[in-house]
Design an enzyme around this catalytic site. Structure first.
Site, PDB file in Angstrom:
ATOM      1  N   ASP A  12       3.751  18.411   0.959  1.00 15.76           N
ATOM      2  CA  ASP A  12       3.740  17.213   0.116  1.00 15.76           C
ATOM      3  C   ASP A  12       4.962  16.334   0.351  1.00 15.76           C
ATOM      4  OD1 ASP A  12       1.401  18.328  -1.016  1.00 15.76           O
ATOM      5  OD2 ASP A  12       2.657  19.573  -2.294  1.00 15.76           O
ATOM      6  N   HIS A  40      -3.537  15.052   1.392  1.00 19.79           N
ATOM      7  CA  HIS A  40      -2.697  13.946   1.863  1.00 19.79           C
ATOM      8  C   HIS A  40      -3.132  12.647   1.189  1.00 19.79           C
ATOM      9  CE1 HIS A  40      -1.476  16.884   4.675  1.00 19.79           C
ATOM     10  NE2 HIS A  40      -2.513  16.781   5.480  1.00 19.79           N
ATOM     11  N   THR A  41      -2.182  12.014   0.518  1.00 24.97           N
ATOM     12  CA  THR A  41      -2.493  10.773  -0.200  1.00 24.97           C
ATOM     13  C   THR A  41      -2.066   9.573   0.637  1.00 24.97           C
ATOM     14  OG1 THR A  41      -1.780  12.043  -2.119  1.00 24.97           O
ATOM     15  CG2 THR A  41      -2.296   9.713  -2.483  1.00 24.97           C
ATOM     16  N   ARG A 142     -13.100  38.758  13.756  1.00 23.50           N
ATOM     17  CA  ARG A 142     -14.256  38.445  14.616  1.00 23.50           C
ATOM     18  C   ARG A 142     -15.601  38.493  13.909  1.00 23.50           C
ATOM     19  NH1 ARG A 142     -11.322  42.308  18.726  1.00 23.50           N
ATOM     20  NH2 ARG A 142     -11.125  43.270  16.686  1.00 23.50           N
ATOM     21  N   ASP A 358      13.151   6.516  -2.935  1.00 18.19           N
ATOM     22  CA  ASP A 358      13.159   5.620  -4.102  1.00 18.19           C
ATOM     23  C   ASP A 358      13.139   6.411  -5.415  1.00 18.19           C
ATOM     24  OD1 ASP A 358      10.516   6.178  -2.879  1.00 18.19           O
ATOM     25  OD2 ASP A 358       9.727   5.285  -4.714  1.00 18.19           O
TER      26      ASP A 358
HETATM   27  P1  GDP Z   1       1.394  15.137   1.954  1.00 15.16           P
HETATM   28  O1  GDP Z   1       0.634  16.359   1.556  1.00 15.16           O
HETATM   29  O2  GDP Z   1       2.642  15.461   2.700  1.00 15.16           O
HETATM   30  O3  GDP Z   1       0.532  14.147   2.671  1.00 15.16           O
HETATM   31  O4  GDP Z   1       1.872  14.447   0.609  1.00 15.16           O
HETATM   32  P2  GDP Z   1       1.040  14.218  -0.751  1.00 15.16           P
HETATM   33  O5  GDP Z   1       0.095  13.106  -0.549  1.00 15.16           O
HETATM   34  O6  GDP Z   1       0.484  15.507  -1.246  1.00 15.16           O
HETATM   35  O7  GDP Z   1       2.200  13.849  -1.755  1.00 15.16           O
HETATM   36  C1  GDP Z   1       3.074  12.790  -1.499  1.00 15.16           C
HETATM   37  C2  GDP Z   1       2.955  11.764  -2.647  1.00 15.16           C
HETATM   38  O8  GDP Z   1       4.024  10.860  -2.569  1.00 15.16           O
HETATM   39  C3  GDP Z   1       1.697  10.927  -2.547  1.00 15.16           C
HETATM   40  O9  GDP Z   1       1.268  10.583  -3.833  1.00 15.16           O
HETATM   41  C4  GDP Z   1       2.166   9.686  -1.790  1.00 15.16           C
HETATM   42  O10 GDP Z   1       1.379   8.544  -2.090  1.00 15.16           O
HETATM   43  C5  GDP Z   1       3.555   9.535  -2.327  1.00 15.16           C
HETATM   44  N1  GDP Z   1       4.546   8.940  -1.403  1.00 15.16           N
HETATM   45  C6  GDP Z   1       4.667   9.094  -0.058  1.00 15.16           C
HETATM   46  N2  GDP Z   1       5.792   8.491   0.385  1.00 15.16           N
HETATM   47  C7  GDP Z   1       6.384   7.948  -0.710  1.00 15.16           C
HETATM   48  C8  GDP Z   1       7.591   7.225  -0.912  1.00 15.16           C
HETATM   49  O11 GDP Z   1       8.368   6.966  -0.012  1.00 15.16           O
HETATM   50  N3  GDP Z   1       7.875   6.857  -2.204  1.00 15.16           N
HETATM   51  C9  GDP Z   1       7.062   7.146  -3.254  1.00 15.16           C
HETATM   52  N4  GDP Z   1       7.426   6.750  -4.471  1.00 15.16           N
HETATM   53  N5  GDP Z   1       5.904   7.826  -3.089  1.00 15.16           N
HETATM   54  C10 GDP Z   1       5.593   8.238  -1.842  1.00 15.16           C
HETATM   55  P1  IMO Z   2      -0.086  19.635   1.938  1.00 12.26           P
HETATM   56  O1  IMO Z   2      -0.856  19.368   3.175  1.00 12.26           O
HETATM   57  C1  IMO Z   2       1.751  22.329  -0.951  1.00 12.26           C
HETATM   58  C2  IMO Z   2       0.573  26.523  -0.687  1.00 12.26           C
HETATM   59  C3  IMO Z   2      -0.156  26.947  -1.944  1.00 12.26           C
HETATM   60  C4  IMO Z   2       0.244  28.401  -2.011  1.00 12.26           C
HETATM   61  C5  IMO Z   2       0.279  28.813  -0.532  1.00 12.26           C
HETATM   62  C6  IMO Z   2      -0.977  29.538  -0.066  1.00 12.26           C
HETATM   63  O2  IMO Z   2      -0.589  18.803   0.815  1.00 12.26           O
HETATM   64  O3  IMO Z   2       1.374  19.578   2.161  1.00 12.26           O
HETATM   65  P2  IMO Z   2      -3.425  28.660   0.489  1.00 12.26           P
HETATM   66  O4  IMO Z   2      -4.439  28.014  -0.402  1.00 12.26           O
HETATM   67  O5  IMO Z   2      -3.031  27.841   1.660  1.00 12.26           O
HETATM   68  O6  IMO Z   2      -3.795  30.059   0.867  1.00 12.26           O
HETATM   69  O7  IMO Z   2      -2.129  28.812  -0.470  1.00 12.26           O
HETATM   70  O8  IMO Z   2       0.438  27.619   0.216  1.00 12.26           O
HETATM   71  N1  IMO Z   2       0.018  25.325  -0.031  1.00 12.26           N
HETATM   72  C7  IMO Z   2       0.502  24.092  -0.209  1.00 12.26           C
HETATM   73  N2  IMO Z   2       1.499  23.641  -1.004  1.00 12.26           N
HETATM   74  N3  IMO Z   2       1.086  21.461  -0.154  1.00 12.26           N
HETATM   75  C8  IMO Z   2       0.104  21.908   0.667  1.00 12.26           C
HETATM   76  O9  IMO Z   2      -0.510  21.123   1.559  1.00 12.26           O
HETATM   77  C9  IMO Z   2      -0.250  23.274   0.638  1.00 12.26           C
HETATM   78  N4  IMO Z   2      -1.170  24.022   1.300  1.00 12.26           N
HETATM   79  C10 IMO Z   2      -0.976  25.280   0.882  1.00 12.26           C
HETATM   80  O10 IMO Z   2       0.261  26.215  -3.064  1.00 12.26           O
HETATM   81  O11 IMO Z   2       1.557  28.520  -2.500  1.00 12.26           O
HETATM   82 MG    MG Z   3      -0.094  17.228  -0.182  1.00 12.30          MG
END
Ligand code: GDP
Ligand code: IMO
Ligand code: MG
Length: 447
Positions: A12, A40-41, A142, A358
């Site tokens: 995240d 991913h947002t 497998r 930010d």
């Molecule tokens: P990812 O899993 O790494 O793709 O990240 P996520 O989408 O799960 O979480 C990142 C969150 O932060 C999302 O809601 C994004 O829209 C937001 N985001 C990404 N970059 C920035 C930033 O520079 N500033 C702020 N305020 N939000 C961000």
């Molecule tokens: P993104 O792509 C945050 C974490 C789970 C748990 C561990 C195992 O959004 O960064 P799983 O379901 O994969 O067997 O869970 O891994 N986990 C994540 N935590 N962001 C993710 O993906 C995650 N994908 C798996 O919370 O601790």
């Molecule tokens: Mg994420």
């Protein structure tokens, strides 16, 4: 050539946003591992998209997207995402390619994932309940179902019968789950067009014929997208197309080098983007590590800089740190540079994309972890095997008050933010190339 983008922490970090941003200068975007656990947002023109399986690059209508062979695909999630694309008039038939060797997550994988977590009790990993571990386990054992299998009903029937019966047997005999509980677990899953009641079977747990029909029909629908992506990827790379490979999860969740057993079940490191596509590492050019300005983690496991206080709560609320897949509150803490150095070592990080900086605006003082003290008194600057026993060593830096979300030039950033960035660069030994000051595509500064 291939550029690799990866989350340097526990996920995240803003991978979705940065991948979307960097897609502009790429031809092909690849997801090489992971499954519907990823979330991913991406915001484009103030519209929010959340992708779990489809590479974020799909929002650029002229780019090719490839789902690699080391992914595990929950077909219902995939079909949901394709429906969103259709609703938004984003075409994908001729530019989204799914590796035929990728594996398919079926409902019995999710069942076993949930059942094992219940069995583990206080030692549970805190998985996303998306069946990730069990799907990879079947692959290694497998008895997995490949994407290619979806095209042959007889093969599908034979394989699903074996794997389903084994999974249900384990759940019942080893994890103490009875039929009633199976029904309950199934009813919590999100399906496209059937209910737990319809798919439940007294004897086999899940109705195998219904599963076969459903998965075969999905295979027919995706037939044009299912490809030998090894040939495709080698062809793209030989023709000097620019491939952007996205690591789906943070490096500390890697099955080999993460905080095992509190990890996901796939290989998140750069090497896997070649393994998952059958291409050569000689194509690697840049390796961009995404570093969130602070640290977050979802699920259980050690987290040395975690803040269980009002500062942690402030970060969670301001940063909207709630899981994009499960909605769970993310654990929050100070930036830990030991993690970033470790990620750099594992992936040959050439530059940093710093995100969510930010969110730190308005904090009087910022702490950054620069080393750990071990039980024997020695000091290290990397990630040890037992991360639960370290004591973080902090340096305190001054914060900044100025709003930065509308700034687009490095020079215009507050002086204390520049000092924060320079401190990271010096400690990690890698330049920060991109600074993200908001969730939108254009809220990005090139340094
Ligand atoms: P990812 O899993 O790494 O793709 O990240 P996520 O989408 O799960 O979480 C990142 C969150 O932060 C999302 O809601 C994004 O829209 C937001 N985001 C990404 N970059 C920035 C930033 O520079 N500033 C702020 N305020 N939000 C961000
Ligand atoms: P993104 O792509 C945050 C974490 C789970 C748990 C561990 C195992 O959004 O960064 P799983 O379901 O994969 O067997 O869970 O891994 N986990 C994540 N935590 N962001 C993710 O993906 C995650 N994908 C798996 O919370 O601790
Ligand atoms: Mg994420």
């Amino acid at each position: 050539m291939m550029n690799f983008v990866f989350g340097s922490q526990w996920g995240d970090e803003g991978k979705g946003k940065i991948v979307d941003y960097l897609t502009e200068k790429s031809d092909v975007v690849l997801k090489h591992h992971g499954g519907a656990n990823a979330g991913h947002t991406i915001y484009v023109d103030n519209e929010k998209y959340v992708f779990h399986l489809i590479p974020g690059g799909i929002l650029h209508k002229d780019k090719i997207c490839v789902i690699g062979n080391d992914t595990v695909l929950d077909m219902f999630t995939l079909m949901d995402e394709l429906t969103v694309l259709k609703q938004k008039n984003i075409t994908y038939k001729d530019r989204l390619f799914i590796g035929e060797r990728a594996h398919v997550t079926l409902p019995y994988h999710r069942l076993i994932d949930v059942a094992l977590e219940i069995k583990k009790g206080k030692d549970a990993v805190g998985t996303t309940a998306r069946g990730i571990g069990p799907t990879y386990a079947d692959k290694i054992n497998r008895i997995g179902i490949t994407v290619h299998d979806l095209l042959d009903k007889e093969i599908l029937r034979t394989k699903i019968t074996i794997a389903n019966n084994q999974a249900v047997d384990i759940v019942k005999k080893c994890y103490d789950i009875d039929n009633q509980k199976i029904k309950e677990i199934l009813s919590n899953f999100k399906y496209l067009d059937f209910t737990a009641e319809e798919y439940f079977d007294e004897k086999t747990g899940l109705n195998i014929e219904k599963l076969v029909d459903k998965y075969y029909s999905i295979g027919q629908e995706l037939k044009v997208n299912i490809k030998d992506i090894t040939l495709l990827m080698n062809d793209y790379l030989e023709k000097e197309k620019k491939v952007l490979a996205e690591g789906s999860h943070g490096i500390l969740l890697d099955i080999n080098y993460g905080t095992y057993p509190f990890v996901t079940s796939s290989v998140c490191t750069v090497g896997n983007s070649f393994s998952a596509t059958g291409t050569s590492p000689r194509y690697l050019d840049r390796s961009i590590g995404i570093v969130k300005g602070y640290t977050t983690r979802v699920g259980a496991g050690p987290f040395p800089t975690e803040l269980n206080d009002e500062i942690g709560e402030k970060l969670r609320v301001k940063g909207q740190e709630f899981g994009a897949t499960t909605g769970r509150p993310r654990r929050c803490g100070w930036l830990d540079l030991n993690i970033i150095r470790y990620s750099k070592m594992l992936n040959g990080m050439t530059e940093i994309a710093l995100t969510k900086i930010d969110i730190l605006t308005g904090m009087d003082k910022l702490k950054v972890c620069v080393g750990y003290k071990l039980k024997d008194g020695s000091i290290i600057k990397t990630i040890p095997y037992d991360l639960a026993t370290v004591t973080p060593i902090y340096v305190e830096l001054d914060g900044w008050e100025e709003e930065i979300s509308d700034i687009r030039e490095y020079g215009a950033l507050p002086i204390n933010l520049k000092k924060y960035i320079e401190f990271i660069e010096k400690e990690v030994g890698t330049k920060v190339k991109y600074i993200s000051v908001g969730a939108n595509r254009d809220q990005t500064i090139i340094k």
